[in-house]
Design a protein around this motif. Structure first.
Motif, PDB file in Angstrom:
ATOM      1  N   TRP A   4      -1.672  10.011  -9.785  1.00 32.15           N
ATOM      2  CA  TRP A   4      -0.566   9.433  -9.000  1.00 32.15           C
ATOM      3  C   TRP A   4       0.552  10.462  -8.944  1.00 32.15           C
ATOM      4  O   TRP A   4       1.029  10.905  -9.999  1.00 32.15           O
ATOM      5  N   SER A   7       5.854  10.285  -5.779  1.00 28.26           N
ATOM      6  CA  SER A   7       6.233   9.328  -4.731  1.00 28.26           C
ATOM      7  C   SER A   7       5.341   8.077  -4.794  1.00 28.26           C
ATOM      8  O   SER A   7       5.799   6.967  -4.513  1.00 28.26           O
ATOM      9  N   GLU A   8       4.090   8.270  -5.187  1.00 31.82           N
ATOM     10  CA  GLU A   8       3.220   7.092  -5.335  1.00 31.82           C
ATOM     11  C   GLU A   8       3.704   6.207  -6.496  1.00 31.82           C
ATOM     12  O   GLU A   8       3.746   4.979  -6.384  1.00 31.82           O
ATOM     13  N   ALA A  11       6.595   4.283  -5.275  1.00 35.46           N
ATOM     14  CA  ALA A  11       6.220   3.221  -4.329  1.00 35.46           C
ATOM     15  C   ALA A  11       5.627   2.020  -5.077  1.00 35.46           C
ATOM     16  O   ALA A  11       5.841   0.871  -4.700  1.00 35.46           O
ATOM     17  N   ASN A 125       6.502   0.441   4.290  1.00 37.89           N
ATOM     18  CA  ASN A 125       6.140   1.316   5.413  1.00 37.89           C
ATOM     19  C   ASN A 125       4.731   1.886   5.212  1.00 37.89           C
ATOM     20  O   ASN A 125       4.051   1.553   4.231  1.00 37.89           O
ATOM     21  N   SER A 126       4.303   2.743   6.132  1.00 41.53           N
ATOM     22  CA  SER A 126       2.896   3.161   6.084  1.00 41.53           C
ATOM     23  C   SER A 126       2.573   3.951   4.808  1.00 41.53           C
ATOM     24  O   SER A 126       1.470   3.837   4.270  1.00 41.53           O
ATOM     25  N   GLU A 127       3.529   4.708   4.297  1.00 43.67           N
ATOM     26  CA  GLU A 127       3.250   5.464   3.052  1.00 43.67           C
ATOM     27  C   GLU A 127       3.112   4.527   1.861  1.00 43.67           C
ATOM     28  O   GLU A 127       2.219   4.684   1.026  1.00 43.67           O
ATOM     29  N   THR A 128       4.032   3.577   1.804  1.00 41.96           N
ATOM     30  CA  THR A 128       3.965   2.593   0.714  1.00 41.96           C
ATOM     31  C   THR A 128       2.669   1.790   0.822  1.00 41.96           C
ATOM     32  O   THR A 128       1.980   1.542  -0.168  1.00 41.96           O
ATOM     33  N   HIS A 129       2.338   1.418   2.050  1.00 38.68           N
ATOM     34  CA  HIS A 129       1.092   0.675   2.296  1.00 38.68           C
ATOM     35  C   HIS A 129      -0.112   1.468   1.772  1.00 38.68           C
ATOM     36  O   HIS A 129      -0.969   0.941   1.063  1.00 38.68           O
ATOM     37  N   ALA A 130      -0.147   2.763   2.129  1.00 34.92           N
ATOM     38  CA  ALA A 130      -1.289   3.597   1.718  1.00 34.92           C
ATOM     39  C   ALA A 130      -1.383   3.674   0.190  1.00 34.92           C
ATOM     40  O   ALA A 130      -2.475   3.600  -0.388  1.00 34.92           O
ATOM     41  N   THR A 131      -0.239   3.789  -0.470  1.00 37.35           N
ATOM     42  CA  THR A 131      -0.244   3.858  -1.936  1.00 37.35           C
ATOM     43  C   THR A 131      -0.755   2.553  -2.536  1.00 37.35           C
ATOM     44  O   THR A 131      -1.551   2.546  -3.481  1.00 37.35           O
ATOM     45  N   LYS A 134      -4.406   2.240  -2.178  1.00 41.02           N
ATOM     46  CA  LYS A 134      -5.067   3.048  -3.225  1.00 41.02           C
ATOM     47  C   LYS A 134      -5.034   2.289  -4.560  1.00 41.02           C
ATOM     48  O   LYS A 134      -6.055   2.205  -5.257  1.00 41.02           O
TER      49      LYS A 134
END
Ligand code: HEG
Length: 148
Positions: A4, A7-8, A11, A125-131, A134
């Protein structure tokens, strides 16, 4: 081992700090049982699950949602060893509860939707969603690890 980055980690912890394990756990489980009704078969001793309203007001569902979200809380606290941390819970789901592991992914999807609906597009947002996608995939893999 899962890596991780900073930023992950942020998030995950910043979203989780806003989660109400009881209320949001109930929403996630409600969604699982309504959208994927075959998952109800594992909860036959919970009583009335015949309608969304019945599920929503069923105290066993509420208590179980809290249990599941408390386990997620612990998994997040052990973010660097999620699979090791979930070993016992994986054994329980595999050998005692006989839960088909495909259902872990379904519940993971429900968790994502509950969080997205709660926090809105700006924060989730999309980055938070992606994390979070995962994270739920790692939890799901951890819970599936003791199956054979
Ligand atoms: Mg599972 C029990 C966590 C997905 C069906 N689940 C439990 C318990 C925890 C837990 C902490 C209590 C364990 C104990 O009593 O020692 N479950 C958990 C997580 C996830 C998950 C973290 C995925 C994110 N569970 C899951 C799914 C199903 C399921 C997808 C079925 C569709 N769980 C299940 C059942 C029980 C538990 C039937 C036993 C409930 C009871 O007898 O009260």
């Amino acid at each position: 081992m899962v890596h991780w980055d900073a930023s992950e980690r942020k998030a995950i912890t910043s979203v989780w700090a806003k989660v109400d394990c009881e209320a949001d756990g109930l929403q996630a489980l409600l969604r699982l049982l309504v959208v994927y009704p075959w998952t109800q078969r594992y909860f036959s001793k919970f009583g009335d699950l015949s309608t969304a309203e019945a599920i929503m007001s069923n105290p066993n569902v509420k208590a179980h949602g809290l249990k599941v979200f408390s386990a997620l809380d612990e998994a997040i606290k052990h973010m660097d060893n999620i699979k090791g941390h979930l070993k016992e819970l994986s054994l329980l789901h595999s050998e005692t509860l006989n839960v088909d592991p495909a259902n872990f992914t379904l519940l993971g999807n429900c968790v994502l939707i509950v969080l997205a609906a709660k926090l809105g597009a700006e924060e989730f947002n999309s980055e938070t969603h992606a994390t979070w996608e995962k994270l739920m995939a790692v939890v799901s893999a951890g819970l599936s690890k003791q199956y054979y």
